[in-house]
Design an enzyme around this catalytic site. Structure first.
Site, mmCIF file in Angstrom:
data_model
loop_
_atom_site.group_PDB
_atom_site.id
_atom_site.type_symbol
_atom_site.label_atom_id
_atom_site.label_comp_id
_atom_site.label_asym_id
_atom_site.label_seq_id
_atom_site.Cartn_x
_atom_site.Cartn_y
_atom_site.Cartn_z
ATOM 1 N N HIS A 132 0.798 -1.226 0.000
ATOM 2 C CA HIS A 132 0.000 0.000 0.000
ATOM 3 C C HIS A 132 0.830 1.275 0.000
ATOM 4 O O HIS A 132 0.283 2.372 -0.189
ATOM 5 C CB HIS A 132 -0.966 0.013 1.183
ATOM 6 C CG HIS A 132 -2.270 -0.655 0.877
ATOM 7 N ND1 HIS A 132 -2.883 -0.545 -0.347
ATOM 8 C CD2 HIS A 132 -3.086 -1.442 1.629
ATOM 9 C CE1 HIS A 132 -4.010 -1.222 -0.345
ATOM 10 N NE2 HIS A 132 -4.156 -1.783 0.840
ATOM 11 N N SER A 249 -26.034 7.108 3.509
ATOM 12 C CA SER A 249 -25.727 6.222 2.392
ATOM 13 C C SER A 249 -25.619 4.779 2.871
ATOM 14 O O SER A 249 -25.519 4.499 4.081
ATOM 15 C CB SER A 249 -24.414 6.636 1.742
ATOM 16 O OG SER A 249 -23.341 6.468 2.667
ATOM 17 N N ASP A 370 -13.458 -9.746 -16.394
ATOM 18 C CA ASP A 370 -13.784 -10.855 -17.291
ATOM 19 C C ASP A 370 -12.531 -11.290 -18.031
ATOM 20 O O ASP A 370 -11.968 -10.536 -18.833
ATOM 21 C CB ASP A 370 -14.869 -10.388 -18.277
ATOM 22 C CG ASP A 370 -15.265 -11.481 -19.260
ATOM 23 O OD1 ASP A 370 -14.864 -12.647 -19.064
ATOM 24 O OD2 ASP A 370 -15.975 -11.162 -20.230
#
Length: 374
Positions: A132, A249, A370
């Site tokens: 990170h 939210s 995909d």
């Protein structure tokens, strides 16, 4: 010192009838795709290769040289694919064999490593281990999406594919304007960190599970918060002037509800001080904004501290937790990097168990990737 705890997702994909023998064949285009993302003739030639901090350098640097590659390990497993990919409770240790090793030391580290594990006649798992300090969750997902795009194209054509602009990593660090000179603040703070503080102890009895909240669940949580706020306003004047100013939210509601459940599940002492933390992507919040395909770490940290009893309060715990998370989000409006110079020293004062944090985001849409395998 560049060796810190890496992280990344597991992606479990059923084979939908594809035999494991064919999955091994697919490893070739996978390997080619990863090689292509590091081929100098392509726009993606600058994928970061190594993070290092030379003794004569005032700060860490990212080095890329031609022929650098990203590590991909391929393995087989006889473990129970259905169980591991299910939402049920499982020991975290059961997933560790599928995480690739990320070579790192005190002065050098790889940015990312991948592992594909096949489960005969069942499916496969792709795991990502990333550093990170070099890239955040959005950048890791960008790499995966670029990888899957090239895999799809290799199945259709022979010529090396070119990544579309939205999947091409943007690596110009000069677009981030460090007006507050936070770089030197962080470097100085990092240099003073005791190495032992970075050793993360993971208990052996840690478990993982997936809980799904559907649209109706979120609706009921929102209604419960509004009801609690209405009652709370009657008891405590001006707790909130208008509910329209509160973030209600799915993210806020889920975080509030989950943190309460976790503290109750572990029977937390009400007097304990708990710090709730989350990260926010600041690409669009910086001035000037940086592109969505900026490849690096471009997040800020926000949160709040409160006694555990606030979270777990029977009548108003959910509403009070929502209010605190909402207020933390509003702090982003003051400036995405406001107060960041105080964050690192504060985080190093926390003890194990003091912090509840959020990782990942459904907005990354990892499962939309995909490979072109049907």
């Amino acid at each position: 010192m560049v060796s810190i705890s890496p992280s990344g997702p597991h992606i479990f994909l059923p084979n939908h009838g594809v035999k494991s023998r064919i999955l091994h064949v697919y490893c070739r285009p996978q390997t080619e795709a990863i090689t292509l993302t590091n081929t100098p003739s392509l726009p993606t030639s600058s994928w970061p290769s190594r993070l290092t901090w030379p003794s004569d350098s005032p700060k860490p640097i990212i080095i890329y040289t031609p022929n650098d590659t990203v590590s991909l390990s391929v393995a087989d497993s006889n473990a129970d694919f259905d169980f591991l990919s299910s939402n049920g409770v499982k020991e975290a240790a059961e997933l560790r064999p599928f995480i690739p090793q990320l070579p790192s030391a005190d002065t050098v580290s790889s940015p990312i490593a991948l592992q594909a594990t096949t489960f005969p006649d069942k499916g496969f798992c792709i795991a990502v281990n990333s550093h990170h300090a070099i890239l955040d969750g959005r950048s890791t997902t960008l790499f995966i999406k670029a990888w899957t795009y090239i895999c799809r194209q290799l199945l259709k054509e022979q010529n090396p594919p070119i990544l579309p602009p939205e999947l091409t990593p943007f690596l110009d660090r000069t677009v981030v304007k460090d007006v507050a000179r936070l770089e030197m603040v962080f470097l100085n703070q990092w240099a003073e960190v005791n190495r032992s503080m970075l050793d993360i102890f993971v208990p052996q009895n840690v478990v993982r599970s997936t809980f799904q909240l559907n649209r109706d669940d979120i609706k009921r949580l929102r209604e419960k918060v509004l009801s609690q706020l209405e009652a709370l306003n009657k008891e405590e004047t001006h707790v909130v002037n208008s509910t329209t100013s509160i973030h209600l939210s799915s993210f806020v509601l889920t975080c509030a509800y989950t943190s309460i459940c976790m503290l109750k599940a572990r029977q937390e002492d009400g007097n304990s001080s708990i710090y709730f933390a989350f990260t926010a992507d600041v690409r669009k919040r910086l001035d000037p904004p940086v592109p969505n395909n900026y490849f690096g770490n471009c997040v800020t940290g926000k949160g709040f501290a409160a006694e555990a009893r606030i979270f777990m309060e029977e009548n108003y715990g959910l509403a009070k937790t929502v209010l605190r998370i909402s207020n933390a989000i509003k702090e982003l409006e003051k400036g995405p990097l406001e107060g960041m110079e105080k964050l690192l020293p504060f985080l190093f004062t926390l003890k194990p168990g003091d912090c509840l944090s959020v990782a990942g985001s459904t907005q990354f849409q990892v499962y939309s990737c995909d490979f072109g395998w049907g």
